[in-house]
Scaffold this motif. Structure first.
Motif, mmCIF file in Angstrom:
data_model
loop_
_atom_site.group_PDB
_atom_site.id
_atom_site.type_symbol
_atom_site.label_atom_id
_atom_site.label_comp_id
_atom_site.label_asym_id
_atom_site.label_seq_id
_atom_site.Cartn_x
_atom_site.Cartn_y
_atom_site.Cartn_z
ATOM 1 N N PHE A 156 45.501 43.088 40.260
ATOM 2 C CA PHE A 156 46.123 41.772 40.341
ATOM 3 C C PHE A 156 45.437 40.791 39.408
ATOM 4 O O PHE A 156 44.284 40.974 39.010
ATOM 5 C CB PHE A 156 46.044 41.226 41.777
ATOM 6 N N SER A 157 46.140 39.713 39.080
ATOM 7 C CA SER A 157 45.547 38.628 38.300
ATOM 8 C C SER A 157 44.679 37.759 39.199
ATOM 9 O O SER A 157 44.677 37.912 40.430
ATOM 10 C CB SER A 157 46.654 37.782 37.676
ATOM 11 N N GLY A 158 43.953 36.804 38.591
ATOM 12 C CA GLY A 158 43.083 35.935 39.382
ATOM 13 C C GLY A 158 43.839 35.115 40.406
ATOM 14 O O GLY A 158 43.414 34.975 41.556
ATOM 15 N N GLY A 159 44.988 34.571 40.000
ATOM 16 C CA GLY A 159 45.787 33.785 40.939
ATOM 17 C C GLY A 159 46.334 34.612 42.074
ATOM 18 O O GLY A 159 46.356 34.173 43.236
ATOM 19 N N GLN A 160 46.768 35.846 41.761
ATOM 20 C CA GLN A 160 47.265 36.735 42.812
ATOM 21 C C GLN A 160 46.152 37.145 43.765
ATOM 22 O O GLN A 160 46.363 37.239 44.980
ATOM 23 C CB GLN A 160 47.894 37.972 42.179
ATOM 24 N N ARG A 161 44.956 37.372 43.234
ATOM 25 C CA ARG A 161 43.819 37.727 44.104
ATOM 26 C C ARG A 161 43.484 36.578 45.050
ATOM 27 O O ARG A 161 43.129 36.807 46.206
ATOM 28 C CB ARG A 161 42.608 38.110 43.260
ATOM 29 N N GLN A 162 43.593 35.346 44.552
ATOM 30 C CA GLN A 162 43.317 34.209 45.437
ATOM 31 C C GLN A 162 44.385 34.099 46.514
ATOM 32 O O GLN A 162 44.087 33.712 47.651
ATOM 33 C CB GLN A 162 43.240 32.915 44.628
ATOM 34 N N ARG A 163 45.611 34.452 46.199
ATOM 35 C CA ARG A 163 46.665 34.474 47.215
ATOM 36 C C ARG A 163 46.364 35.534 48.283
ATOM 37 O O ARG A 163 46.637 35.335 49.467
ATOM 38 C CB ARG A 163 48.025 34.755 46.567
ATOM 39 N N ILE A 164 45.814 36.665 47.839
ATOM 40 C CA ILE A 164 45.410 37.706 48.794
ATOM 41 C C ILE A 164 44.313 37.171 49.712
ATOM 42 O O ILE A 164 44.331 37.391 50.929
ATOM 43 C CB ILE A 164 44.929 38.968 48.049
ATOM 44 N N SER A 165 43.345 36.449 49.138
ATOM 45 C CA SER A 165 42.261 35.865 49.941
ATOM 46 C C SER A 165 42.804 34.878 50.956
ATOM 47 O O SER A 165 42.346 34.826 52.107
ATOM 48 C CB SER A 165 41.255 35.169 49.018
ATOM 49 N N ILE A 166 43.789 34.078 50.540
ATOM 50 C CA ILE A 166 44.396 33.111 51.457
ATOM 51 C C ILE A 166 45.155 33.832 52.564
ATOM 52 O O ILE A 166 45.053 33.477 53.744
ATOM 53 C CB ILE A 166 45.321 32.152 50.681
ATOM 54 N N VAL A 183 39.827 26.967 44.167
ATOM 55 C CA VAL A 183 40.661 27.014 42.962
ATOM 56 C C VAL A 183 39.866 26.787 41.680
ATOM 57 O O VAL A 183 40.443 26.739 40.600
ATOM 58 C CB VAL A 183 41.804 25.967 43.046
ATOM 59 N N SER A 184 38.553 26.675 41.783
ATOM 60 C CA SER A 184 37.757 26.295 40.610
ATOM 61 C C SER A 184 37.739 27.367 39.525
ATOM 62 O O SER A 184 37.529 27.065 38.353
ATOM 63 C CB SER A 184 36.318 25.969 41.033
ATOM 64 N N ALA A 185 37.954 28.633 39.895
ATOM 65 C CA ALA A 185 37.894 29.721 38.912
ATOM 66 C C ALA A 185 39.251 30.022 38.284
ATOM 67 O O ALA A 185 39.372 30.965 37.506
ATOM 68 C CB ALA A 185 37.347 30.981 39.574
ATOM 69 N N LEU A 186 40.278 29.217 38.603
ATOM 70 C CA LEU A 186 41.636 29.505 38.155
ATOM 71 C C LEU A 186 42.084 28.562 37.044
ATOM 72 O O LEU A 186 41.556 27.455 36.893
ATOM 73 C CB LEU A 186 42.609 29.388 39.340
ATOM 74 N N ASP A 187 43.078 29.001 36.293
ATOM 75 C CA ASP A 187 43.685 28.142 35.283
ATOM 76 C C ASP A 187 44.358 26.947 35.960
ATOM 77 O O ASP A 187 44.743 27.011 37.133
ATOM 78 C CB ASP A 187 44.729 28.918 34.474
ATOM 79 N N VAL A 188 44.563 25.876 35.181
ATOM 80 C CA VAL A 188 45.109 24.643 35.748
ATOM 81 C C VAL A 188 46.479 24.865 36.364
ATOM 82 O O VAL A 188 46.773 24.372 37.459
ATOM 83 C CB VAL A 188 45.175 23.543 34.662
ATOM 84 N N SER A 189 47.360 25.601 35.689
ATOM 85 C CA SER A 189 48.703 25.841 36.218
ATOM 86 C C SER A 189 48.657 26.649 37.511
ATOM 87 O O SER A 189 49.425 26.390 38.454
ATOM 88 C CB SER A 189 49.558 26.565 35.179
#
Length: 326
Positions: A156-166, A183-189
């Protein structure tokens, strides 16, 4: 409104050992006597520079790091003294979303196992079919597809991994969630997507957040109240409007002045406050105000003592000169 979280005089000191027999030479005062409350369904933003103790405070509140002193009441139950069944019940009520989703997810477990682990541990499902249904439901809520359930975190991408964590944090329907630089490790979008997801989940589930971040624009968007930390202590606390529109502590003023301006008007009006002097060490902090060595308004009395002033209702400042600064 009832308080979901009540932190009272919380301290977390880490021993510094040395010598041949490794005896204790002193203590690093990572969190030193902080107190605050969070009402049910509200968001408290905790801000401050790197190393001020924000993340340590969040972990100590959840009992992941044992407290040195103080109380942390989650819905009236003290996390610092709870053991056995009482702590197991508390674990269901409180969860954490870590800063780095990749290091916080077991690379050998599938998304299905990561999300379903908490449901099984708290016996919230009675069958394999019910477990699958609940995992798929929380995945869809968090913007993931059911067909991704058997994949591993590295796929998964970084954003998808954070969704998994949530999804993992919210699977057991907690009441209180600590978002530690979520969200500090993610791109602005991607940051915007995750923040909107957290807001939506808060409204749907009635969640209470402690939102730890160094990004002031995100804290301003998501928080109801804000606490500012400096060298292990909360130096100012109040509503979002009070902190951002009328900061009373010199450190808060300097912190807000360092935030980037996005419009020409903001750039013209913003006056950068440059701090001089070195940051004190938490191993041997000064006796009085810890910011006195860098404060342009500090006097001799500031280096000897400190007290909390209430400049207006709900707006508290740890400063002898609160309300008198030009």
């Amino acid at each position: 409104m009832d308080n979901m979280v009540d932190v009272r005089n919380l301290k977390k000191y880490f021993p510094v050992k040395g010598g041949f027999i490794q005896h204790t030479l002193g203590y690093v005062q990572a969190v030193d006597d902080i107190s605050f409350t969070i009402q049910k369904g509200k968001v408290l933003g905790l801000v401050g520079e790197s190393g001020c103790g924000k993340s340590t405070a969040g972990r100590t509140i959840l009992g992941l790091t044992p407290a040195t002193e103080g109380q942390v009441l989650i819905d009236g139950v003290d996390v610092c003294t709870a053991t056995g069944d009482a702590m197991h019940t508390l674990r269901k009520k409180m969860q954490i979303i870590f800063q780095d989703p990749y290091s916080s997810l077991d690379p050998r477990m599938t998304v299905y196992d990561l999300i379903g682990e908490g449901l099984a541990a708290h016996k919230l499902v009675s069958s394999r079919i019910e477990l699958e249904e609940k995992v798929e439901a929380i995945m869809e809520k968090c913007g993931l597809f059911p067909e991704q359930a058997l994949r591993f975190p590295h796929q998964f991408s970084g954003g998808q991994r954070q969704r998994i964590s949530i999804a993992r944090a919210l699977a057991a329907s907690p009441e209180f969630v600590v978002c530690d630089e979520a969200v500090s490790a993610l791109d602005v979008s991607i940051q915007a997507q995750i923040i909107n997801l957290l807001k939506d989940m808060q409204e749907d589930m009635g969640l209470t957040y402690l939102f730890i971040s160094h990004d002031l624009s995100i804290v301003r968007f998501i928080s109801d109240d804000v606490a500012v930390m400096y060298l292990g202590q909360i130096v100012e606390m109040g509503s979002k409007k009070q902190i951002f529109d009328a900061p009373a502590h010199p450190y808060t003023q300097a912190l807000l002045s360092a935030a980037p301006a996005f419009t020409r008007k903001e750039k013209r009006e913003k006056k950068r406050i440059l701090l001089e002097g070195d940051l004190p060490t938490p191993y041997n902090p000064p006796a009085g105000c810890r910011f006195a060595g860098r404060c342009p308004y500090a006097g001799a009395e500031c280096r000897e003592s400190v007290r909390v002033e209430e400049v207006e209702k709900g707006h508290k400042v740890m400063c002898l000169k609160a309300g008198k600064l030009s």
